[in-house]
Scaffold this active site. Structure first.
Site, PDB file in Angstrom:
ATOM      1  N   ARG A  39       0.873  -1.186   0.000  1.00 60.74           N
ATOM      2  CA  ARG A  39       0.000   0.000   0.000  1.00 60.74           C
ATOM      3  C   ARG A  39       0.901   1.224   0.000  1.00 60.74           C
ATOM      4  O   ARG A  39       1.704   1.417   0.919  1.00 60.74           O
ATOM      5  CB  ARG A  39      -0.893  -0.003   1.243  1.00 60.74           C
ATOM      6  CG  ARG A  39      -1.541   1.352   1.497  1.00 60.74           C
ATOM      7  CD  ARG A  39      -2.615   1.329   2.569  1.00 60.74           C
ATOM      8  NE  ARG A  39      -3.796   0.631   2.108  1.00 60.74           N
ATOM      9  CZ  ARG A  39      -5.003   0.763   2.670  1.00 60.74           C
ATOM     10  NH1 ARG A  39      -5.175   1.564   3.706  1.00 60.74           N
ATOM     11  NH2 ARG A  39      -6.031   0.095   2.202  1.00 60.74           N
ATOM     12  N   HIS A  78      -7.617   0.554  -6.086  1.00 62.30           N
ATOM     13  CA  HIS A  78      -7.755  -0.272  -4.877  1.00 62.30           C
ATOM     14  C   HIS A  78      -8.435  -1.590  -5.279  1.00 62.30           C
ATOM     15  O   HIS A  78      -9.586  -1.855  -4.930  1.00 62.30           O
ATOM     16  CB  HIS A  78      -8.601   0.487  -3.840  1.00 62.30           C
ATOM     17  CG  HIS A  78      -8.485  -0.031  -2.446  1.00 62.30           C
ATOM     18  ND1 HIS A  78      -7.710  -1.125  -2.106  1.00 62.30           N
ATOM     19  CD2 HIS A  78      -9.062   0.389  -1.287  1.00 62.30           C
ATOM     20  CE1 HIS A  78      -7.813  -1.338  -0.798  1.00 62.30           C
ATOM     21  NE2 HIS A  78      -8.624  -0.448  -0.279  1.00 62.30           N
ATOM     22  N   GLN A 123     -10.098  -4.181  -2.714  1.00 62.77           N
ATOM     23  CA  GLN A 123     -11.370  -3.694  -2.182  1.00 62.77           C
ATOM     24  C   GLN A 123     -12.509  -4.016  -3.151  1.00 62.77           C
ATOM     25  O   GLN A 123     -13.552  -4.549  -2.767  1.00 62.77           O
ATOM     26  CB  GLN A 123     -11.290  -2.181  -1.951  1.00 62.77           C
ATOM     27  CG  GLN A 123     -12.573  -1.575  -1.442  1.00 62.77           C
ATOM     28  CD  GLN A 123     -12.919  -2.027  -0.041  1.00 62.77           C
ATOM     29  OE1 GLN A 123     -12.103  -1.913   0.862  1.00 62.77           O
ATOM     30  NE2 GLN A 123     -14.110  -2.558   0.152  1.00 62.77           N
ATOM     31  N   ASP A 140     -17.549   6.805  -0.974  1.00 62.10           N
ATOM     32  CA  ASP A 140     -16.269   6.765  -0.261  1.00 62.10           C
ATOM     33  C   ASP A 140     -16.004   8.170   0.272  1.00 62.10           C
ATOM     34  O   ASP A 140     -16.661   9.133  -0.140  1.00 62.10           O
ATOM     35  CB  ASP A 140     -15.157   6.331  -1.235  1.00 62.10           C
ATOM     36  CG  ASP A 140     -13.821   6.095  -0.532  1.00 62.10           C
ATOM     37  OD1 ASP A 140     -13.810   5.958   0.713  1.00 62.10           O
ATOM     38  OD2 ASP A 140     -12.785   6.061  -1.226  1.00 62.10           O
ATOM     39  N   CYS A 151     -16.400   1.368   1.432  1.00 64.47           N
ATOM     40  CA  CYS A 151     -15.178   0.600   1.696  1.00 64.47           C
ATOM     41  C   CYS A 151     -14.677   0.811   3.117  1.00 64.47           C
ATOM     42  O   CYS A 151     -13.887   0.013   3.611  1.00 64.47           O
ATOM     43  CB  CYS A 151     -14.113   0.960   0.678  1.00 64.47           C
ATOM     44  SG  CYS A 151     -13.807   2.726   0.541  1.00 64.47           S
ATOM     45  N   ARG A 185     -13.278  -8.870   2.587  1.00 58.33           N
ATOM     46  CA  ARG A 185     -11.879  -8.607   2.237  1.00 58.33           C
ATOM     47  C   ARG A 185     -11.020  -9.821   2.602  1.00 58.33           C
ATOM     48  O   ARG A 185     -10.154 -10.236   1.841  1.00 58.33           O
ATOM     49  CB  ARG A 185     -11.352  -7.362   2.992  1.00 58.33           C
ATOM     50  CG  ARG A 185     -12.017  -6.037   2.624  1.00 58.33           C
ATOM     51  CD  ARG A 185     -11.601  -5.554   1.249  1.00 58.33           C
ATOM     52  NE  ARG A 185     -10.171  -5.445   1.080  1.00 58.33           N
ATOM     53  CZ  ARG A 185      -9.422  -4.397   1.463  1.00 58.33           C
ATOM     54  NH1 ARG A 185      -9.984  -3.354   2.048  1.00 58.33           N
ATOM     55  NH2 ARG A 185      -8.123  -4.366   1.251  1.00 58.33           N
TER      56      ARG A 185
END
Ligand code: CP
Length: 302
Positions: A103, A130, A133, A219, A259, A287
Site C-alpha cells: 500500500r 484499490h 477492495q 467513499d 469501503c 476482504r
C-alpha cells in the site's frame, strides 16, 4: 493468472469466478479448513499509509493459509528514507519472500516494484487503484444478488476519479454489472477507463443517477494524500452525499456499500450507514475471504 495483481485488469472473468468460488468455500469452512497453500512461505506487507481492514485482513489471511506475514512499515525501510531504489528493494525482497502486498502513494511505484520483483506483487491501495477492495465488493454484491450481470444496477457517488471510482469502473468492465458513476463535472471519471464499456456511464445529477439502483456505493471525499484539498472537496461533493432522499429514489431494497472508514454526515448520512440497507460490515469481512482466495491462486500455486 498474471504474476501480479495491480489492477482488476490483471484478471479475466474466468479467473474472477475461480477466486469467488474459492472465497465462498474458504468463508464457509473458515473454522474447519486445513487448506494451507502458503505453508513455508513468507509474505511481506509493505504499508506507506494507514490501514485497519487491509492490514489486518492480509495478516490474518496469510496466517490462516499457513504462511508467515511480515508487516513492513515503508517509512522504516531504506526505500522509505530515500536511501534505496524500488528496483534494489524488489530484487532483494525477492530473495527472501514469496509474495509482496503493498500500500503506497503512486501507482507507478507499485508497477516498478512488480516489474523488478520475480515474486507476485499485490496492490493493497495506491492513489489510483484499490483492486482488492473492489474484488471483495463484487463478491459481496454477488452474495446478495446471486449474479453479476447488466441487470445488477450499481451507483458510485462522489469523486469520479478516486482510486475507488477507477477500480469500480474496472470492476464493472470485468463483471458486466451496470454502473453509473455520479460525480461533478470537475471530477468526472476518466474517459479512457470508460471507453467501449456500454455498461458504464457518468451522471452529474445525483437524483437522476439514483433511479433503479440496487446498490449505492460511496467513499470519503478526502482520501489519504489529498488532505491539502479538503476545503475544495468538501464543498464540491456536498450535493453528492448519500442520504435518505437519494435512497428514496432508488430500488426498494437498495443496499448501501462503503469501503470504510466512513465519515458520518459527510459522504453518507448516519441513518443510511447504520441502517437496515447497509451491508458495509459484510463487505469488510469479505476482504479476508477474497484476499485469501487471491493469495492462494497467485502465491500458493508456486
Ligand atoms: N477499505 C480499506 O482499505 O480500509 P483500510 O484503509 O482500513 O485498510
Amino acid at each position: 493468472m498474471n504474476k501480479d495483481f495491480l489492477t482488476l485488469q490483471d484478471i479475466n472473468q474466468d479467473e474472477m469466478w475461480q477466486i469467488f468460488e474459492l472465497a465462498a468455500k474458504l468463508k464457509k469452512e473458515r473454522n474447519t479448513s486445513d487448506f494451507k497453500p502458503l505453508a513455508g512461505k513468507s509474505i511481506g506487507l509493505i504499508f506507506a499509509k494507514s490501514s485497519t481492514r487491509t492490514r489486518v485482513s492480509f495478516e490474518v489471511g496469510v496466517h490462516e493459509l499457513g504462511g508467515n506475514p511480515l508487516y513492513l512499515d515503508q517509512g522504516k525501510m531504506q526505500i522509505g528514507r530515500g536511501s534505496e531504489t524500488v528496483g534494489d528493494t524488489a530484487k532483494v525482497l525477492s530473495r527472501y519472500l514469496h509474495g509482496i502486498v503493498i500500500r503506497t502513494y503512486a501507482h507507478a511505484e507499485v508497477e516498478e516494484l512488480a516489474r523488478e520483483a520475480n515474486i507476485p506483487v499485490i496492490n493493497a491501495l495506491t492513489n489510483e487503484y484499490h483492486p482488492c477492495q473492489l474484488l471483495a465488493d463484487l463478491f459481496t454484491i454477488y452474495e446478495y444478488s446471486g449474479k453479476l450481470d447488466r441487470s445488477v444496477k450499481v451507483g458510485f457517488y462522489g469523486d469520479g476519479r478516486s482510486n475507488i471510482a477507477n477500480s469500480m469502473i474496472l470492476a464493472a468492465r470485468l463483471s458486466g454489472i451496470d454502473l453509473v458513476v455520479c460525480a461533478p463535472e470537475e471530477e468526472r471519471p476518466d474517459e479512457a477507463l470508460m471507453a467501449n464499456a456500454p455498461n458504464v456511464r457518468w451522471e452529474s445529477d445525483p437524483k437522476k443517477a439514483a433511479k433503479d439502483l440496487q446498490y449505492i456505493y460511496t467513499d470519503v471525499w478526502v482520501s489519504m494524500g489529498f488532505e491539502e484539498e479538503k476545503a475544495r472537496r468538501m464543498a464540491l461533493f456536498q450535493p453528492y452525499q448519500v442520504n435518505r432522499a437519494i435512497f428514496d429514489l432508488a430500488a426498494p431494497d437498495c443496499k448501501f456499500l462503503h469501503c470504510l472508514p466512513a465519515h458520518r454526515g459527510e459522504e453518507v448520512s448516519a441513518d443510511i450507514l447504520d441502517g437496515k440497507c447497509s451491508i458495509v460490515y459484510d463487505e469488510a469481512e469479505n476482504r479476508l475471504h477474497v484476499q485469501k482466495a487471491l493469495m492462494a491462486k497467485l502465491i500458493g500455486k508456486n
